[in-house]
Design an enzyme around this catalytic site. Structure first.
Site, PDB file in Angstrom:
ATOM      1  N   HIS A  15       1.162  52.133 -13.740  1.00  0.00           N
ATOM      2  CA  HIS A  15       1.513  53.322 -12.969  1.00  0.00           C
ATOM      3  C   HIS A  15       1.528  52.857 -11.509  1.00  0.00           C
ATOM      4  O   HIS A  15       1.528  51.682 -11.220  1.00  0.00           O
ATOM      5  CB  HIS A  15       0.435  54.405 -13.124  1.00  0.00           C
ATOM      6  CG  HIS A  15       0.257  54.913 -14.514  1.00  0.00           C
ATOM      7  ND1 HIS A  15       1.043  55.885 -15.056  1.00  0.00           N
ATOM      8  CD2 HIS A  15      -0.666  54.615 -15.460  1.00  0.00           C
ATOM      9  CE1 HIS A  15       0.619  56.171 -16.274  1.00  0.00           C
ATOM     10  NE2 HIS A  15      -0.412  55.409 -16.548  1.00  0.00           N
TER      11      HIS A  15
ATOM     12  N   CYS B 283       2.868  53.163 -19.782  1.00  0.00           N
ATOM     13  CA  CYS B 283       1.571  53.463 -20.399  1.00  0.00           C
ATOM     14  C   CYS B 283       1.698  54.308 -21.668  1.00  0.00           C
ATOM     15  O   CYS B 283       2.070  53.772 -22.705  1.00  0.00           O
ATOM     16  CB  CYS B 283       0.655  54.102 -19.363  1.00  0.00           C
ATOM     17  SG  CYS B 283      -1.078  53.965 -19.824  1.00  0.00           S
TER      18      CYS B 283
END
Ligand code: GLN
Length: 235
Positions: free
Chosen positions: A189, A93
């Site tokens: 994640h 990310c």
């Protein structure tokens, strides 16, 4: 045999359990009788990439990313050499975005390391959801959780996966993340590796082959619980 793992800026880039990726790498190495040494490099620490086999760059808020980006730009050459030399890098990310040229947020441009020819643009509607991917690297699906405002444009890079559920690099793209040499960059994640042991083993195998030769093959682990957990998440 031993692998050395560098966790870059756990004090700044560590969202939604990204640190769990490090624990998963360590545990799956130990289970195979391979020594694992983990170095958490906090903001400002000197990093010698020549001593590292696997590097993890996690996600962060825009504010934390901006702080981290200044230091990361200062070591872009070392990161570039590590990547070009086949070093294994997992970027999640915010870390994924910082590998690129820039991340344009609502009010500013955060310049990335420019390791990859990609860029990220922020939009006010955050993408927050669970995601399922089919990656060309694995026969099983990859699951994860995403929460970000950036949309990443990856040009001709090979995506990490095709989205089967949820959204990818942008809301219009069915592609998620990217793969370049031994870099996996993704929005997932979760943490990613405990949820997807095949991805963890892929990274370990690449690092072992770089260090000990291309004929290294990892012992399979039973993974009964991990597979059951993944099935549950898929359903
Ligand atoms: N701050 C970035 C964004 O919102 C990255 C967030 C994250 O790492 N989850 O796009």
């Amino acid at each position: 045999m031993k692998l050395t793992i560098g966790h870059i800026y756990p004090d700044l880039l560590n969202l939604y359990g990204d640190r769990g990726n490090i624990q998963c790498l360590r545990k799956r190495l130990e289970w195979r009788g391979i020594e694992a040494e983990v170095f958490p490099f906090c903001f400002g620490d000197l990093i010698d990439f020549r001593k590292l086999d696997i590097v993890m760059l996690g996600g962060g808020s825009d504010r934390e990313q901006e702080i981290a980006a200044g230091n990361l730009r200062a070591i872009r050459q070392e990161v570039h050499e590590f990547v070009e030399d086949g070093g294994v890098l997992l970027a999640v990310c915010g870390g994924y975005q910082l590998l690129g040229e820039y991340y344009r947020t609502s009010g500013k441009i955060i310049e990335g390391m420019g390791i990859l020819d990609i860029y990220t643009e922020w939009k006010p509607e955050r993408i927050v959801q669970n995601v399922i991917l089919q990656s060309p690297l694995f026969s099983t699906e990859v699951v994860g959780f995403v929460n970000h405002g950036g949309r990443t444009y990856i040009g001709d890079y090979m995506p990490f996966g095709t989205v089967k559920f949820g959204l990818g690099n942008t809301e219009h793209s069915r592609q998620e993340g990217l793969v370049y040499k031994n870099v996996i960059a993704t929005y997932l994640h979760g943490p990613l590796l405990p949820k997807n042991p095949v991805v963890c083993d892929y990274l370990i195998e690449k690092a072992m082959q770089r260090k000990y030769g291309s004929n290294v093959i990892l012992k399979l682990l039973p993974d009964t619980e991990e597979q059951r957990a993944q099935k549950y998440m898929m359903e």
